[in-house]
Design a protein around this motif. Structure first.
Motif, PDB file in Angstrom:
ATOM      1  N   PRO A 299      43.469  88.862  -8.464  1.00  0.00           N
ATOM      2  CA  PRO A 299      44.515  87.952  -8.938  1.00  0.00           C
ATOM      3  C   PRO A 299      44.854  86.839  -7.938  1.00  0.00           C
ATOM      4  CG  PRO A 299      45.207  90.252  -9.175  1.00  0.00           C
ATOM      5  CD  PRO A 299      43.923  90.256  -8.434  1.00  0.00           C
ATOM      6  N   GLU A 300      44.790  87.137  -6.642  1.00  0.00           N
ATOM      7  CA  GLU A 300      45.073  86.106  -5.638  1.00  0.00           C
ATOM      8  C   GLU A 300      44.006  85.014  -5.651  1.00  0.00           C
ATOM      9  OE1 GLU A 300      45.862  87.722  -1.764  1.00  0.00           O
ATOM     10  OE2 GLU A 300      47.372  89.100  -2.550  1.00  0.00           O
ATOM     11  N   ASP A 301      42.739  85.425  -5.776  1.00  0.00           N
ATOM     12  CA  ASP A 301      41.654  84.439  -5.870  1.00  0.00           C
ATOM     13  C   ASP A 301      41.807  83.594  -7.127  1.00  0.00           C
ATOM     14  OD1 ASP A 301      40.535  85.286  -3.517  1.00  0.00           O
ATOM     15  OD2 ASP A 301      38.886  86.403  -4.443  1.00  0.00           O
ATOM     16  N   ALA A 302      42.170  84.237  -8.221  1.00  0.00           N
ATOM     17  CA  ALA A 302      42.362  83.512  -9.490  1.00  0.00           C
ATOM     18  C   ALA A 302      43.482  82.486  -9.340  1.00  0.00           C
ATOM     19  CB  ALA A 302      42.670  84.489 -10.623  1.00  0.00           C
ATOM     20  N   GLU A 303      44.575  82.873  -8.697  1.00  0.00           N
ATOM     21  CA  GLU A 303      45.694  81.948  -8.489  1.00  0.00           C
ATOM     22  C   GLU A 303      45.285  80.796  -7.572  1.00  0.00           C
ATOM     23  OE1 GLU A 303      49.325  80.235  -9.014  1.00  0.00           O
ATOM     24  OE2 GLU A 303      48.509  81.925 -10.121  1.00  0.00           O
ATOM     25  N   ASP A 304      44.492  81.105  -6.532  1.00  0.00           N
ATOM     26  CA  ASP A 304      43.998  80.051  -5.630  1.00  0.00           C
ATOM     27  C   ASP A 304      43.168  79.024  -6.406  1.00  0.00           C
ATOM     28  OD1 ASP A 304      45.205  81.238  -3.463  1.00  0.00           O
ATOM     29  OD2 ASP A 304      43.350  82.113  -2.662  1.00  0.00           O
ATOM     30  N   ILE A 305      42.298  79.521  -7.265  1.00  0.00           N
ATOM     31  CA  ILE A 305      41.460  78.617  -8.060  1.00  0.00           C
ATOM     32  C   ILE A 305      42.326  77.765  -8.975  1.00  0.00           C
ATOM     33  CG2 ILE A 305      39.767  78.553  -9.950  1.00  0.00           C
ATOM     34  CD1 ILE A 305      38.355  80.908  -8.545  1.00  0.00           C
ATOM     35  N   LEU A 306      43.300  78.384  -9.619  1.00  0.00           N
ATOM     36  CA  LEU A 306      44.196  77.650 -10.508  1.00  0.00           C
ATOM     37  C   LEU A 306      44.905  76.529  -9.741  1.00  0.00           C
ATOM     38  CD1 LEU A 306      45.544  77.463 -13.340  1.00  0.00           C
ATOM     39  CD2 LEU A 306      47.351  78.932 -12.398  1.00  0.00           C
ATOM     40  N   GLN A 307      45.434  76.845  -8.575  1.00  0.00           N
ATOM     41  CA  GLN A 307      46.129  75.834  -7.776  1.00  0.00           C
ATOM     42  C   GLN A 307      45.175  74.730  -7.324  1.00  0.00           C
ATOM     43  OE1 GLN A 307      49.396  75.673  -7.663  1.00  0.00           O
ATOM     44  NE2 GLN A 307      49.349  77.527  -8.906  1.00  0.00           N
ATOM     45  N   ASP A 308      43.955  75.107  -6.931  1.00  0.00           N
ATOM     46  CA  ASP A 308      42.951  74.109  -6.538  1.00  0.00           C
ATOM     47  C   ASP A 308      42.638  73.169  -7.690  1.00  0.00           C
ATOM     48  OD1 ASP A 308      42.779  75.191  -4.007  1.00  0.00           O
ATOM     49  OD2 ASP A 308      40.877  76.243  -4.374  1.00  0.00           O
ATOM     50  N   VAL A 309      42.478  73.732  -8.884  1.00  0.00           N
ATOM     51  CA  VAL A 309      42.148  72.926 -10.061  1.00  0.00           C
ATOM     52  C   VAL A 309      43.284  71.955 -10.372  1.00  0.00           C
ATOM     53  CG1 VAL A 309      41.778  73.022 -12.565  1.00  0.00           C
ATOM     54  CG2 VAL A 309      40.508  74.554 -11.066  1.00  0.00           C
ATOM     55  N   PHE A 310      44.512  72.443 -10.347  1.00  0.00           N
ATOM     56  CA  PHE A 310      45.646  71.557 -10.619  1.00  0.00           C
ATOM     57  C   PHE A 310      45.788  70.479  -9.544  1.00  0.00           C
ATOM     58  CE2 PHE A 310      47.764  74.930 -13.432  1.00  0.00           C
ATOM     59  CZ  PHE A 310      47.308  74.311 -14.586  1.00  0.00           C
ATOM     60  N   HIS A 311      45.553  70.851  -8.299  1.00  0.00           N
ATOM     61  CA  HIS A 311      45.613  69.851  -7.222  1.00  0.00           C
ATOM     62  C   HIS A 311      44.545  68.777  -7.445  1.00  0.00           C
ATOM     63  CE1 HIS A 311      46.115  68.109  -3.257  1.00  0.00           C
ATOM     64  NE2 HIS A 311      44.808  68.206  -3.098  1.00  0.00           N
ATOM     65  N   GLU A 312      43.338  69.220  -7.747  1.00  0.00           N
ATOM     66  CA  GLU A 312      42.234  68.300  -8.023  1.00  0.00           C
ATOM     67  C   GLU A 312      42.559  67.399  -9.226  1.00  0.00           C
ATOM     68  OE1 GLU A 312      37.543  69.051  -8.692  1.00  0.00           O
ATOM     69  OE2 GLU A 312      38.642  70.725  -7.786  1.00  0.00           O
ATOM     70  N   PHE A 313      43.175  67.988 -10.242  1.00  0.00           N
ATOM     71  CA  PHE A 313      43.547  67.253 -11.449  1.00  0.00           C
ATOM     72  C   PHE A 313      44.547  66.146 -11.126  1.00  0.00           C
ATOM     73  CE2 PHE A 313      46.451  66.862 -15.155  1.00  0.00           C
ATOM     74  CZ  PHE A 313      45.560  66.272 -16.037  1.00  0.00           C
ATOM     75  N   VAL A 314      45.578  66.483 -10.354  1.00  0.00           N
ATOM     76  CA  VAL A 314      46.593  65.489  -9.987  1.00  0.00           C
ATOM     77  C   VAL A 314      45.943  64.339  -9.218  1.00  0.00           C
ATOM     78  CG1 VAL A 314      48.639  65.082  -8.552  1.00  0.00           C
ATOM     79  CG2 VAL A 314      48.536  67.095 -10.036  1.00  0.00           C
ATOM     80  N   GLN A 315      45.064  64.673  -8.265  1.00  0.00           N
ATOM     81  CA  GLN A 315      44.382  63.635  -7.485  1.00  0.00           C
ATOM     82  C   GLN A 315      43.504  62.761  -8.383  1.00  0.00           C
ATOM     83  OE1 GLN A 315      45.229  63.196  -4.289  1.00  0.00           O
ATOM     84  NE2 GLN A 315      46.580  64.926  -4.623  1.00  0.00           N
ATOM     85  N   ALA A 316      42.740  63.406  -9.263  1.00  0.00           N
ATOM     86  CA  ALA A 316      41.825  62.658 -10.140  1.00  0.00           C
ATOM     87  C   ALA A 316      42.591  61.832 -11.165  1.00  0.00           C
ATOM     88  CB  ALA A 316      40.875  63.624 -10.843  1.00  0.00           C
ATOM     89  N   TYR A 317      43.717  62.354 -11.639  1.00  0.00           N
ATOM     90  CA  TYR A 317      44.481  61.654 -12.678  1.00  0.00           C
ATOM     91  C   TYR A 317      45.110  60.373 -12.142  1.00  0.00           C
ATOM     92  CZ  TYR A 317      46.755  61.472 -17.225  1.00  0.00           C
ATOM     93  OH  TYR A 317      47.120  61.125 -18.487  1.00  0.00           O
ATOM     94  N   ARG A 318      45.348  60.350 -10.859  1.00  0.00           N
ATOM     95  CA  ARG A 318      45.975  59.174 -10.255  1.00  0.00           C
ATOM     96  C   ARG A 318      44.960  58.112  -9.842  1.00  0.00           C
ATOM     97  NH1 ARG A 318      50.649  62.450  -7.058  1.00  0.00           N
ATOM     98  NH2 ARG A 318      52.042  62.607  -8.847  1.00  0.00           N
ATOM     99  N   LEU A 319      43.689  58.392 -10.013  1.00  0.00           N
ATOM    100  CA  LEU A 319      42.659  57.400  -9.723  1.00  0.00           C
ATOM    101  C   LEU A 319      42.690  56.311 -10.795  1.00  0.00           C
ATOM    102  CD1 LEU A 319      39.684  59.704  -8.700  1.00  0.00           C
ATOM    103  CD2 LEU A 319      41.099  58.311  -7.192  1.00  0.00           C
ATOM    104  N   PRO A 320      42.147  55.124 -10.468  1.00  0.00           N
ATOM    105  CA  PRO A 320      42.179  54.030 -11.449  1.00  0.00           C
ATOM    106  C   PRO A 320      41.461  54.341 -12.762  1.00  0.00           C
ATOM    107  CG  PRO A 320      41.557  53.212  -9.281  1.00  0.00           C
ATOM    108  CD  PRO A 320      41.622  54.699  -9.185  1.00  0.00           C
ATOM    109  N   SER A 321      40.337  55.061 -12.704  1.00  0.00           N
ATOM    110  CA  SER A 321      39.634  55.376 -13.958  1.00  0.00           C
ATOM    111  C   SER A 321      40.278  56.607 -14.584  1.00  0.00           C
ATOM    112  CB  SER A 321      38.150  55.611 -13.705  1.00  0.00           C
ATOM    113  OG  SER A 321      37.971  56.672 -12.803  1.00  0.00           O
ATOM    114  N   PRO A 322      40.722  56.498 -15.829  1.00  0.00           N
ATOM    115  CA  PRO A 322      41.477  57.584 -16.461  1.00  0.00           C
ATOM    116  C   PRO A 322      40.592  58.767 -16.833  1.00  0.00           C
ATOM    117  CG  PRO A 322      41.066  55.840 -18.033  1.00  0.00           C
ATOM    118  CD  PRO A 322      40.540  55.357 -16.710  1.00  0.00           C
ATOM    119  N   ILE A 323      41.215  59.935 -16.903  1.00  0.00           N
ATOM    120  CA  ILE A 323      40.544  61.132 -17.407  1.00  0.00           C
ATOM    121  C   ILE A 323      40.693  61.098 -18.916  1.00  0.00           C
ATOM    122  CG2 ILE A 323      40.617  63.646 -17.507  1.00  0.00           C
ATOM    123  CD1 ILE A 323      41.626  63.638 -14.633  1.00  0.00           C
TER     124      ILE A 323
END
Length: 193
Positions: free
Chosen positions: A39-63
C-alpha cells in the motif's frame, strides 16, 4: 506595493487540475492497487502521478485527455517500479480481468527515467509514437484499448455498460494491439530495446 494580479488562466488551470484529481482519484487508486501489493508503494506511485500531472498540466501545450494521461502515467510508474525492484516480470502482473488472452495485450517496455539521457530520449520517442498510433486508431478501437489497458476496466463491465458484445470488444482490442505493435516495432528495432 501590491502583488501582481493573478492570471485568470492560472486559476482556471488550478481548478481544472483539482476537478480532474477529485474525479479520477478513486479509479486511479484502484488501478494502481490491483498491480502493486504494498500500500505504501501504491500511494507513492499515486502521489508521483499527480505531481507529474500538475507539472505537465501547467506546461504551454495542453493535456487533451486527462484521464487517459493519468492512467498512462500510472502504468509507466508501475512498470518503472517493477523494473527497479525486479519483483516479477511485467507479463506476470495481474490484469484487470483474465478473459483476454495474451494476443490482446500490449506490453510496452519503456526505459526507466533514471538510466541516462539515451533512455529518456527512447522513452520520449516511444510515448510520442504510441500517442500518434493511438490517434490513428478508429475511435471504437481506441476507446476499448484505453478503457482496458490504461484504465484497467474489464471487458465484461464494458460489454454490460455499452451493450456491445464481449467478442466485438475483444476483436476491437486485438486490432488496436496489432496496429500499435506494428507501429512501435520499428522504433524498438531502431533503438535496439
Amino acid at each position: 506595493m501590491e502583488p501582481p494580479p493573478t492570471s485568470h488562466t492560472t486559476i482556471d488551470r488550478d481548478s481544472d487540475i483539482t476537478a480532474t484529481v477529485v474525479r479520477e482519484r478513486a479509479r486511479l487508486v484502484n488501478f494502481i492497487r490491483r498491480r502493486i501489493r504494498d500500500p505504501e508503494d501504491a500511494e507513492d506511485i499515486l502521489q508521483d502521478v499527480f505531481h507529474e500531472f500538475v507539472q505537465a498540466y501547467r506546461l504551454p501545450s495542453p493535456i487533451e485527455q486527462a484521464s487517459a494521461w493519468l492512467f498512462r502515467a500510472a502504468r509507466n510508474r508501475i512498470i518503472d517500479r517493477f523494473r527497479k525492484k525486479r519483483e516479477q516480470p511485467l507479463a506476470d502482473l495481474p490484469q484487470a480481468d483474465d478473459d483476454a488472452s495474451n494476443e490482446y495485450r500490449l506490453d510496452l517496455i519503456l526505459p526507466a527515467y533514471d538510466t541516462g539521457p539515451e533512455a529518456v530520449y527512447a522513452r520520449t520517442l516511444l510515448l510520442k509514437t504510441l500517442q500518434d498510433a493511438l490517434d490513428e486508431l478508429p475511435a471504437n478501437q481506441r476507446e476499448v484499448f484505453v478503457a482496458h489497458e490504461l484504465e484497467g476496466r474489464s471487458f465484461k463491465d464494458m460489454a454490460s455498460e455499452s451493450g456491445v458484445a464481449l467478442n466485438t470488444l475483444l476483436a476491437r482490442k486485438r486490432y488496436a494491439v496489432l496496429h500499435l505493435r506494428a507501429r512501435l516495432q520499428t522504433i524498438y528495432d531502431d533503438l535496439d530495446i
